[in-house]
Design a protein around this motif. Structure first.
Motif, PDB file in Angstrom:
ATOM      1  N   ALA A 108       0.829  -1.207   0.000  1.00 52.93           N
ATOM      2  CA  ALA A 108       0.000   0.000   0.000  1.00 52.93           C
ATOM      3  C   ALA A 108       0.864   1.258   0.000  1.00 52.93           C
ATOM      4  CB  ALA A 108      -0.933  -0.007   1.207  1.00 52.93           C
ATOM      5  N   ARG A 109       1.911   1.262   0.817  1.00 54.84           N
ATOM      6  CA  ARG A 109       2.809   2.423   0.837  1.00 54.84           C
ATOM      7  C   ARG A 109       3.525   2.559  -0.499  1.00 54.84           C
ATOM      8  NH1 ARG A 109       5.614   2.315   6.908  1.00 54.84           N
ATOM      9  NH2 ARG A 109       3.642   2.432   8.082  1.00 54.84           N
ATOM     10  N   HIS A 110       3.940   1.439  -1.071  1.00 54.15           N
ATOM     11  CA  HIS A 110       4.592   1.447  -2.382  1.00 54.15           C
ATOM     12  C   HIS A 110       3.644   2.027  -3.439  1.00 54.15           C
ATOM     13  CE1 HIS A 110       7.018  -1.019  -5.584  1.00 54.15           C
ATOM     14  NE2 HIS A 110       7.216   0.279  -5.673  1.00 54.15           N
ATOM     15  N   PHE A 111       2.391   1.617  -3.392  1.00 57.25           N
ATOM     16  CA  PHE A 111       1.394   2.130  -4.327  1.00 57.25           C
ATOM     17  C   PHE A 111       1.244   3.641  -4.193  1.00 57.25           C
ATOM     18  CE2 PHE A 111      -3.084   3.545  -4.471  1.00 57.25           C
ATOM     19  CZ  PHE A 111      -3.297   3.478  -5.833  1.00 57.25           C
ATOM     20  N   HIS A 112       1.123   4.132  -2.956  1.00 56.24           N
ATOM     21  CA  HIS A 112       0.942   5.571  -2.747  1.00 56.24           C
ATOM     22  C   HIS A 112       2.146   6.356  -3.269  1.00 56.24           C
ATOM     23  CE1 HIS A 112      -2.860   5.482  -0.722  1.00 56.24           C
ATOM     24  NE2 HIS A 112      -2.430   4.718   0.266  1.00 56.24           N
ATOM     25  N   ARG A 113       3.353   5.827  -3.074  1.00 58.78           N
ATOM     26  CA  ARG A 113       4.549   6.529  -3.561  1.00 58.78           C
ATOM     27  C   ARG A 113       4.542   6.616  -5.086  1.00 58.78           C
ATOM     28  NH1 ARG A 113       7.167   3.326   0.434  1.00 58.78           N
ATOM     29  NH2 ARG A 113       7.967   1.924  -1.178  1.00 58.78           N
TER      30      ARG A 113
END
Length: 319
Positions: A108-113
């Motif tokens: 999820a954090r990777h997606f947001h970045r």
């Protein structure tokens, strides 16, 4: 290590390629909630509510401890002889538990970045923006936190992530239009208007893509389909942005909507002759019919607004 919640809850050990999947909805809900709140203590009371809702077992505290113990056994430990220090993924605190990510990441954090990077590139390099946004969306394996129950933590986060996914899709197709790739995305946008029939932005993007491909009549039919669905399901007319797109397509008013699509192989399409035969005359006839239809709908909408305002004023005067 990567904790994955863009789909069913999983833990991927990238050193070994081993994928760890919690068994059972309670384990998935527990890990999902802890990943969502990674780095923060989640109280035992909140976790009990996440796992059992309004019907916790009589020994809820012990049952939660048992689930935490099983989850600890699932999470990886350093490989023998690797020299890596032991990392306590799931730590107990006086009020509850905390998932300590350390150097690990979440999808999820990777997606947001990636989504943020893609949006930042849109103004300067829409082609590159589209590529980065597709990489972000490729991280999704299914509905966020799929199979993790309906507790407050997981259900709220799933809704927020889904909205972020839809916004990233809208940014992707807008970048594709800016990059002159309308012909590549009409099929994808058709599917999105079918799966999200009340999302006006997808209709607007599809209308723009069709118009850029020289398919004006189809673009106007998309507006008609959107209007009928909105009126039927919500009792509302299309918003000003979608209406504005319809008018731009109908009267060729919007330079962005009229941006030509250039094929790398053939170059710009030649301007049509004044009369290329029956097919062109048929298209002109259909466009004229659609124009009259849309103009009638616009008049009807204006009449309804006037009637609503009159009724509202009469009601206010009577009260």
């Amino acid at each position: 290590m990567k904790f994955r919640i863009l789909g069913s809850v999983q833990v991927l050990d990238e050193r070994t390629g081993i994928l760890m999947v919690p068994a059972g909805a309670k384990q998935r809900a527990l890990l999902g909630a802890l990943v969502v709140k990674a780095g923060h203590v989640v109280s035992a009371d909140l976790l009990v509510d996440e796992l059992w809702g309004e019907h916790p077992p009589a020994n809820a505290a012990n049952a939660l401890q048992a689930h935490v113990a099983r989850l600890r056994r699932l999470l990886p430990v350093p490989l023998p002889g690797s020299g890596e220090p032991h990392h306590e993924w799931l730590a107990t605190r006086p009020l509850g538990y905390v998932l300590r990510l350390g150097d690990a990441d979440t999808d999820a954090r990777h997606f947001h970045r990636l989504a943020a990077e893609g949006r930042d590139l849109a103004r300067t390099d829409p082609g590159r923006s589209a590529e980065v946004l597709r990489r972000a969306l490729a991280l999704w394996r299914g509905p966020a936190l799929e199979g993790s129950g309906r507790g407050a933590i997981c259900s709220v986060e799933a809704s927020l992530l889904e909205e972020s996914r839809i916004v990233a899709l809208e940014s992707l197709y807008d970048a594709c239009l800016q990059a002159g790739r309308a012909g590549e995305i009409t099929g994808e946008l058709e599917k999105l208007t079918a799966s999200h029939p009340l999302r006006e932005r997808f209709y607007e993007l599809l209308m723009t893509a069709l118009y850029q491909c020289g398919r004006q009549a189809e673009a106007l039919r998309v507006y008609d389909r959107a209007r009928r669905r909105l009126v039927h399901d919500l009792g509302v007319e299309p918003g000003p942005v979608l209406r504005g797109r319809m008018e731009a397509v109908l009267y060729h008013q919007d330079p962005a909507a009229a941006r030509p699509v250039v094929s790398p192989a053939t170059g710009p399409a030649p301007a049509p002759a004044a009369d290329d035969g029956p097919s062109v005359r048929l298209l002109h006839t259909e466009l004229a019919s659609l124009r009259r239809h849309v103009e009638r709908l616009t008049r009807e909408q204006q009449d309804l607004v006037c009637r609503l305002e009159a009724l509202t004023a009469a009601h206010a005067a009577g009260s």
